[in-house]
Write a protein that holds these residues in place. Sequence first.
Motif, PDB file in Angstrom:
ATOM      1  N   TRP A  44       0.803  -1.223   0.000  1.00  0.00           N
ATOM      2  CA  TRP A  44       0.000   0.000   0.000  1.00  0.00           C
ATOM      3  C   TRP A  44       0.835   1.273   0.000  1.00  0.00           C
ATOM      4  CZ3 TRP A  44       0.555   3.491   3.917  1.00  0.00           C
ATOM      5  CH2 TRP A  44       1.098   3.040   5.124  1.00  0.00           C
ATOM      6  N   ILE A  45       2.021   1.247   0.592  1.00  0.00           N
ATOM      7  CA  ILE A  45       2.826   2.472   0.660  1.00  0.00           C
ATOM      8  C   ILE A  45       3.246   2.935  -0.742  1.00  0.00           C
ATOM      9  CG2 ILE A  45       5.125   1.442   0.947  1.00  0.00           C
ATOM     10  CD1 ILE A  45       5.387   3.680   3.264  1.00  0.00           C
ATOM     11  N   ARG A  51      -4.513   5.836   1.381  1.00  0.00           N
ATOM     12  CA  ARG A  51      -3.996   5.261   2.631  1.00  0.00           C
ATOM     13  C   ARG A  51      -2.627   5.853   2.965  1.00  0.00           C
ATOM     14  NH1 ARG A  51      -3.123  -1.140   4.223  1.00  0.00           N
ATOM     15  NH2 ARG A  51      -2.352  -0.705   6.331  1.00  0.00           N
ATOM     16  N   ARG A  54      -2.881   9.139   4.590  1.00  0.00           N
ATOM     17  CA  ARG A  54      -3.320   9.051   5.982  1.00  0.00           C
ATOM     18  C   ARG A  54      -2.276   8.417   6.898  1.00  0.00           C
ATOM     19  NH1 ARG A  54      -7.658   6.413   3.682  1.00  0.00           N
ATOM     20  NH2 ARG A  54      -7.055   4.523   4.808  1.00  0.00           N
ATOM     21  N   GLU A  55      -1.620   7.326   6.449  1.00  0.00           N
ATOM     22  CA  GLU A  55      -0.834   6.500   7.351  1.00  0.00           C
ATOM     23  C   GLU A  55       0.681   6.530   7.151  1.00  0.00           C
ATOM     24  OE1 GLU A  55      -2.370   2.501   7.703  1.00  0.00           O
ATOM     25  OE2 GLU A  55      -4.387   3.187   7.167  1.00  0.00           O
ATOM     26  N   SER A  56       1.119   6.947   5.997  1.00  0.00           N
ATOM     27  CA  SER A  56       2.553   6.928   5.721  1.00  0.00           C
ATOM     28  C   SER A  56       3.254   8.107   6.390  1.00  0.00           C
ATOM     29  CB  SER A  56       2.787   7.009   4.206  1.00  0.00           C
ATOM     30  OG  SER A  56       4.119   7.363   3.918  1.00  0.00           O
TER      31      SER A  56
END
Length: 158
Positions: A44-45, A51, A54-56
């Motif tokens: 996903w990165i 995503r 939001r999360e990296s």
Amino acid sequence: MSAADKLMEFLAPQLDTEIHVGPWLAIDQERIDRFAAATGDVQWIHTDPERARRESPYGATIAHGFLTLSLLPYLTESNHPDFFPRNYPGMRLRVNYGLNRLRFPTPVVVGSRIRARTHLLATERIEGGAQITYRLTVEIEGGEKPACVVESLYRVYE
């Protein structure tokens, strides 16, 4: 004097110097997605911009390190039709012999521009040709650390 000896003589004044700075290349999501599809690395990165936003820790997707590495022929312009005769006069064939000391000090965030600097480290006479070692440094425009640093070995033959 053999073609390989002439090549060694041709390269000698360039030893331990930067011999090329390649063109800038923008890294977009489409290129990252195509590489992910080709290699099966769909983490996903690299492939999920929402995503990653939001999360990296980078706030966006990043290029695969091996994508950066695979772009070296373009970034060094060694795929240009004039490259071989201009850099290896008198030789007939060049092969990628391998890599030493490969590192990815910082990721390439989508939308970044990268380019490669080529430093001629060493030449060595081998049977039928020469082995040439370059240090290739992929820099990120405006970045403090490089995206990739590698010693790349090529063999050229008469």
